[in-house]
Design an enzyme around this catalytic site. Structure first.
Site, PDB file in Angstrom:
ATOM      1  N   VAL A 109       0.828  -1.047   0.006  1.00 47.88           N
ATOM      2  CA  VAL A 109      -0.041   0.040   0.164  1.00 47.88           C
ATOM      3  C   VAL A 109       0.781   1.273  -0.065  1.00 47.88           C
ATOM      4  CG1 VAL A 109      -1.876  -1.094   1.127  1.00 47.88           C
ATOM      5  CG2 VAL A 109      -0.139  -0.057   2.500  1.00 47.88           C
ATOM      6  N   HIS A 125      -4.578  -4.309  -2.347  1.00 48.64           N
ATOM      7  CA  HIS A 125      -5.010  -4.244  -1.220  1.00 48.64           C
ATOM      8  C   HIS A 125      -5.053  -2.445  -0.833  1.00 48.64           C
ATOM      9  CE1 HIS A 125      -3.328  -8.103   0.338  1.00 48.64           C
ATOM     10  NE2 HIS A 125      -4.477  -8.134  -0.420  1.00 48.64           N
TER      11      HIS A 125
END
Ligand code: BJW
Ligand code: ZN
Length: 250
Positions: A109, A125
């Site tokens: 991320v 994600h």
């Protein structure tokens, strides 16, 4: 030190028409970002990330969870992409020049792939820089910015949550569709720096293999994906990837 790159792997990669790469936290480890299962640092050392990265934790204490994400945002801004990230940029550029297909799917991320220069990154994600309003659903990106309040609020007054995927949550539909299309299309698949413990990404190597792609795993240690890999290379991605890309040059 890392195990050497087998000649037949290079030979097979040179023949590939579509390459798909899955990355995990290990790829950012050499930049100084702790992997998800590493111990946490500083004030957060007593916490388990598995207890903070959940919808339940956010419902219980949104201020604490958003403070933790701000701590991680600060860390992301303080570090730079490493030679593993840059090697993947080089692989994308080289395949692109030959008119071949390349897809980079990341569970990370931190946006380090994008900062290195990777063009088309599928964020499975989500991103630590995105916010989603829990009230009106508005999504906004605030790259490089920290919070001014915990939790931050939307213009509608609603509480904002980090735009990441927590355990038990569905993954972004577009990212999933792009991933499955890339798994179906590829004839060469890399799994790099992921523990292969978290679904659905943990199954990507099997899906690619079933679709007749050649598969390679690069990791410090064997994982549940290792038995599915045609080649397993033990070592740091920031050391192995540049050497591997260099071997592709004519
Ligand atoms: C190096 C290196 C170097 C180090 N070079 N290598 C029961 C109840 C509820 C859900 C489930 C359940 N059973 C199964 C599930 C599904 C669940 C799941 O898989 N759980 C497992 C833990 C069992 N998955 C989900 O819930 C997913 N959603 C889903 O499946 O939807 C459908 C569904 C809904 C409801 C019920 C069931 C199904 C969502 C998963 C979301 C994961 N989110 C996180 C947090 C993101 C936000 C944040 O960062 O805060 O994503 S968890 C965390 O794990 C993070 C990572 O992206 C992800 C993967 O971790 P990764 O990247 O593999 O890192 P590590 O740390 O695990 O490993 C690092 C590796 O690098 C190691 O192997 C090292 O050796 C290596 N390494 N240095 C190379 N230099
Ligand atoms: Zn709102």
């Amino acid at each position: 030190m890392f195990s050497s790159i087998p000649d037949d792997l290079i030979h097979s990669l040179c023949k590939a028409k579509a390459v798909t790469v899955l990355t995990g936290a290990g790829v950012s480890a050499e930049s100084g970002i702790p992997t998800f299962r590493d111990a946490m640092d500083g004030l957060w050392a007593q916490y388990d990330p598995m207890d903070l990265a959940t919808p339940e934790a956010f419902a219980r204490d949104p201020a604490e969870v958003t403070r933790w994400y701000d701590h991680r945002r600060q860390k992301c801004m303080a570090v730079r992409p490493n030679s593993g990230h840059y090697a993947l940029v080089e692989l994308e550029r080289s395949l692109d020049e030959q008119g071949l297909s390349f897809t980079l799917i990341t569970q990370n991320v931190d946006r380090l792939h994008q900062r290195a220069g990777s063009q088309a990154v599928v964020e499975l994600h989500g991103s630590i820089w995105d916010w989603i309003c829990t009230c009106c659903g508005e999504k906004k990106e605030e790259f490089g910015m920290l919070c001014t309040e915990y939790p931050p609020r939307c213009t509608c007054g609603g509480v904002c949550r980090p735009g990441v995927v927590w355990f038990g949550e569905m993954l972004p539909v577009v990212a999933l569709e792009l991933s499955f299309a890339a798994l179906e299309k590829c004839d060469f698949f890399f799994s790099i720096g992921t523990s292969s413990l978290v679904q659905p990404a943990s199954e990507f190597i099997q899906i690619a293999g079933r679709n007749r792609a050649k598969t390679v795993e690069i990791n410090l240690e064997p994982t549940p994906a290792t038995p599915w890999a045609d080649w397993y290379i033990a070592g740091r991605s920031g050391e192995i990837l540049p050497g591997l890309i260099e071997r592709l040059s004519p």
